[in-house]
Motif scaffolding. Structure first.
Motif, PDB file in Angstrom:
ATOM      1  N   HIS A  79       1.051 -36.281  44.483  1.00 28.86           N
ATOM      2  CA  HIS A  79       2.133 -36.945  45.195  1.00 28.86           C
ATOM      3  C   HIS A  79       3.476 -36.664  44.518  1.00 28.86           C
ATOM      4  O   HIS A  79       4.462 -36.355  45.158  1.00 28.86           O
ATOM      5  CB  HIS A  79       1.850 -38.459  45.202  1.00 28.86           C
ATOM      6  N   ARG A  80       3.471 -36.761  43.158  1.00 23.05           N
ATOM      7  CA  ARG A  80       4.709 -36.549  42.384  1.00 23.05           C
ATOM      8  C   ARG A  80       5.193 -35.114  42.559  1.00 23.05           C
ATOM      9  O   ARG A  80       6.369 -34.855  42.774  1.00 23.05           O
ATOM     10  CB  ARG A  80       4.390 -36.854  40.912  1.00 23.05           C
ATOM     11  N   LYS A 128      -3.979 -31.773  38.314  1.00 28.40           N
ATOM     12  CA  LYS A 128      -3.307 -32.912  38.960  1.00 28.40           C
ATOM     13  C   LYS A 128      -1.932 -32.465  39.474  1.00 28.40           C
ATOM     14  O   LYS A 128      -1.550 -32.750  40.612  1.00 28.40           O
ATOM     15  CB  LYS A 128      -3.157 -34.087  37.975  1.00 28.40           C
ATOM     16  N   THR A 167       6.407 -44.762  42.412  1.00 26.93           N
ATOM     17  CA  THR A 167       5.108 -44.401  43.000  1.00 26.93           C
ATOM     18  C   THR A 167       4.328 -45.674  43.313  1.00 26.93           C
ATOM     19  O   THR A 167       4.384 -46.639  42.554  1.00 26.93           O
ATOM     20  CB  THR A 167       4.312 -43.520  42.015  1.00 26.93           C
ATOM     21  N   LYS A 218       4.993 -39.746  33.314  1.00 28.99           N
ATOM     22  CA  LYS A 218       5.786 -39.213  34.427  1.00 28.99           C
ATOM     23  C   LYS A 218       6.717 -38.116  33.922  1.00 28.99           C
ATOM     24  O   LYS A 218       6.877 -37.078  34.558  1.00 28.99           O
ATOM     25  CB  LYS A 218       6.652 -40.325  35.044  1.00 28.99           C
ATOM     26  N   PHE A 256      -1.535 -42.143  47.393  1.00 28.84           N
ATOM     27  CA  PHE A 256      -0.381 -42.350  46.518  1.00 28.84           C
ATOM     28  C   PHE A 256       0.855 -41.893  47.275  1.00 28.84           C
ATOM     29  O   PHE A 256       0.831 -40.835  47.922  1.00 28.84           O
ATOM     30  CB  PHE A 256      -0.492 -41.472  45.263  1.00 28.84           C
ATOM     31  N   PHE A 290      -3.015 -41.462  33.810  1.00 25.36           N
ATOM     32  CA  PHE A 290      -2.568 -42.819  33.491  1.00 25.36           C
ATOM     33  C   PHE A 290      -2.708 -43.691  34.732  1.00 25.36           C
ATOM     34  O   PHE A 290      -3.050 -43.206  35.816  1.00 25.36           O
ATOM     35  CB  PHE A 290      -1.107 -42.800  33.007  1.00 25.36           C
ATOM     36  N   GLY A 291      -2.412 -44.975  34.568  1.00 23.11           N
ATOM     37  CA  GLY A 291      -2.376 -45.904  35.692  1.00 23.11           C
ATOM     38  C   GLY A 291      -3.666 -45.920  36.499  1.00 23.11           C
ATOM     39  O   GLY A 291      -4.764 -46.130  35.959  1.00 23.11           O
ATOM     40  N   PHE A 292      -3.548 -45.637  37.793  1.00 23.26           N
ATOM     41  CA  PHE A 292      -4.700 -45.699  38.698  1.00 23.26           C
ATOM     42  C   PHE A 292      -5.516 -44.402  38.719  1.00 23.26           C
ATOM     43  O   PHE A 292      -6.480 -44.291  39.486  1.00 23.26           O
ATOM     44  CB  PHE A 292      -4.233 -46.002  40.135  1.00 23.26           C
ATOM     45  N   ASP A 293      -5.131 -43.419  37.915  1.00 21.22           N
ATOM     46  CA  ASP A 293      -5.833 -42.120  37.941  1.00 21.22           C
ATOM     47  C   ASP A 293      -7.363 -42.246  37.810  1.00 21.22           C
ATOM     48  O   ASP A 293      -8.096 -41.546  38.521  1.00 21.22           O
ATOM     49  CB  ASP A 293      -5.295 -41.183  36.842  1.00 21.22           C
ATOM     50  N   SER A 298      -1.130 -53.619  38.684  1.00 20.50           N
ATOM     51  CA  SER A 298      -1.776 -52.877  37.612  1.00 20.50           C
ATOM     52  C   SER A 298      -1.765 -53.697  36.317  1.00 20.50           C
ATOM     53  O   SER A 298      -2.760 -53.756  35.596  1.00 20.50           O
ATOM     54  CB  SER A 298      -1.051 -51.543  37.434  1.00 20.50           C
TER      55      SER A 298
HETATM   56  P1  IMP Z   1       5.996 -47.094  39.000  1.00 18.72           P
HETATM   57  O1  IMP Z   1       6.419 -46.012  39.895  1.00 18.72           O
HETATM   58  O2  IMP Z   1       6.273 -46.738  37.565  1.00 18.72           O
HETATM   59  O3  IMP Z   1       6.548 -48.442  39.387  1.00 18.72           O
HETATM   60  O4  IMP Z   1       4.426 -47.177  39.081  1.00 18.72           O
HETATM   61  C1  IMP Z   1       3.728 -48.181  39.764  1.00 18.72           C
HETATM   62  C2  IMP Z   1       2.324 -48.225  39.250  1.00 18.72           C
HETATM   63  O5  IMP Z   1       1.631 -47.075  39.706  1.00 18.72           O
HETATM   64  C3  IMP Z   1       2.191 -48.250  37.725  1.00 18.72           C
HETATM   65  O6  IMP Z   1       1.172 -49.155  37.383  1.00 18.72           O
HETATM   66  C4  IMP Z   1       1.800 -46.834  37.363  1.00 18.72           C
HETATM   67  O7  IMP Z   1       0.960 -46.790  36.221  1.00 18.72           O
HETATM   68  C5  IMP Z   1       1.049 -46.397  38.608  1.00 18.72           C
HETATM   69  N1  IMP Z   1       1.229 -44.958  38.827  1.00 18.72           N
HETATM   70  C6  IMP Z   1       2.397 -44.313  39.047  1.00 18.72           C
HETATM   71  N2  IMP Z   1       2.174 -42.995  39.192  1.00 18.72           N
HETATM   72  C7  IMP Z   1       0.838 -42.817  39.048  1.00 18.72           C
HETATM   73  C8  IMP Z   1       0.009 -41.657  39.063  1.00 18.72           C
HETATM   74  O8  IMP Z   1       0.432 -40.516  39.228  1.00 18.72           O
HETATM   75  N3  IMP Z   1      -1.298 -41.875  38.884  1.00 18.72           N
HETATM   76  C9  IMP Z   1      -1.836 -43.118  38.681  1.00 18.72           C
HETATM   77  N4  IMP Z   1      -1.110 -44.222  38.650  1.00 18.72           N
HETATM   78  C10 IMP Z   1       0.235 -44.074  38.820  1.00 18.72           C
END
Ligand code: IMP
Length: 183
Positions: free
Chosen positions: A166-167, A161, A65, A11, A105, A138-141, A84
């Motif tokens: 969304h970010r 990206k 997010t 992030k 997202f 990362f995460g759900f990407d 996740s």
């Molecule tokens: P948080 O905002 O850090 O609480 O994120 C919640 C979940 O969403 C975590 O598991 C993150 O890895 C995932 N996440 C947050 N932002 C993204 C993104 O931009 N892409 C994919 N997964 C995301």
């Protein structure tokens, strides 16, 4: 100098690049903080910012997010981090077997200055892929295909990206707010 509070390096990378390109200096405060459990991400983010504002005097922001899947009534939404960690992307793919895959997202940024709070929201529409694909992001990407694309967010470059995310959409509003205020 604006402080960005997050423990998530991905992030920070995405956000710092964009803010610095827009002429703002940003300092990373690598901090993990407790979040309340609630159905509304804006409420969670506002609560965290209020608690942090008792320790931090300089302007700062944080961002939350969530991934919202229509056929699961918006789940995991504000529970995205928990989900996740517990079932990961393979678990989400299993939950969606035979179901509609439309998803989005949603990012909420809460900016705090002089104990005043301002929120900005960004939404990226898309769908959940049939299998995990790509090694970027990362995460759900690896399971999220933005609307109008045929690749997941993990298969496109960080710059690509950042141009649609969304970010970034939430951040653009923060940048507009900061620029208008500085005029
Ligand atoms: P948080 O905002 O850090 O609480 O994120 C919640 C979940 O969403 C975590 O598991 C993150 O890895 C995932 N996440 C947050 N932002 C993204 C993104 O931009 N892409 C994919 N997964 C995301």
């Amino acid at each position: 100098m604006i402080k960005f509070i997050t423990s998530n390096e991905h992030k920070f990378q995405e956000i710092s690049r964009k803010l610095e390109n827009s002429g703002f200096s940003i300092e990373w405060i690598k901090l993990t903080y407790e979040e309340i459990q609630a159905d509304d991400t804006s409420e969670i983010s506002a609560d965290s910012a209020k608690k942090l504002s008792t320790h931090i005097n300089d302007p700062f922001f944080l961002e939350d997010t969530g991934l919202y899947i229509d056929s699961l009534n918006g789940f995991p939404g504000p529970y995205s981090s928990f989900v996740s960690k517990k079932i990961g992307n393979p678990g989400i793919l299993k939950l969606l077997d035979g179901k509609d895959r439309t998803a989005r997202f949603i990012t909420v940024i809460t900016y705090c200055e002089d104990k005043k709070f301002h929120q900005f929201t960004g939404i990226l529409e898309g769908s959940i892929s049939k299998e995990t694909k790509g090694s970027g992001g990362f995460g759900f990407d690896p399971i999220f295909i933005p609307k109008g694309f045929d690749r997941t967010l993990a298969e496109i470059s960080t710059d690509e990206k950042n141009s649609i995310s969304h970010r970034t959409l939430a951040l653009n509003q923060l940048i507009l707010f900061l620029s208008e205020r500085d005029d």
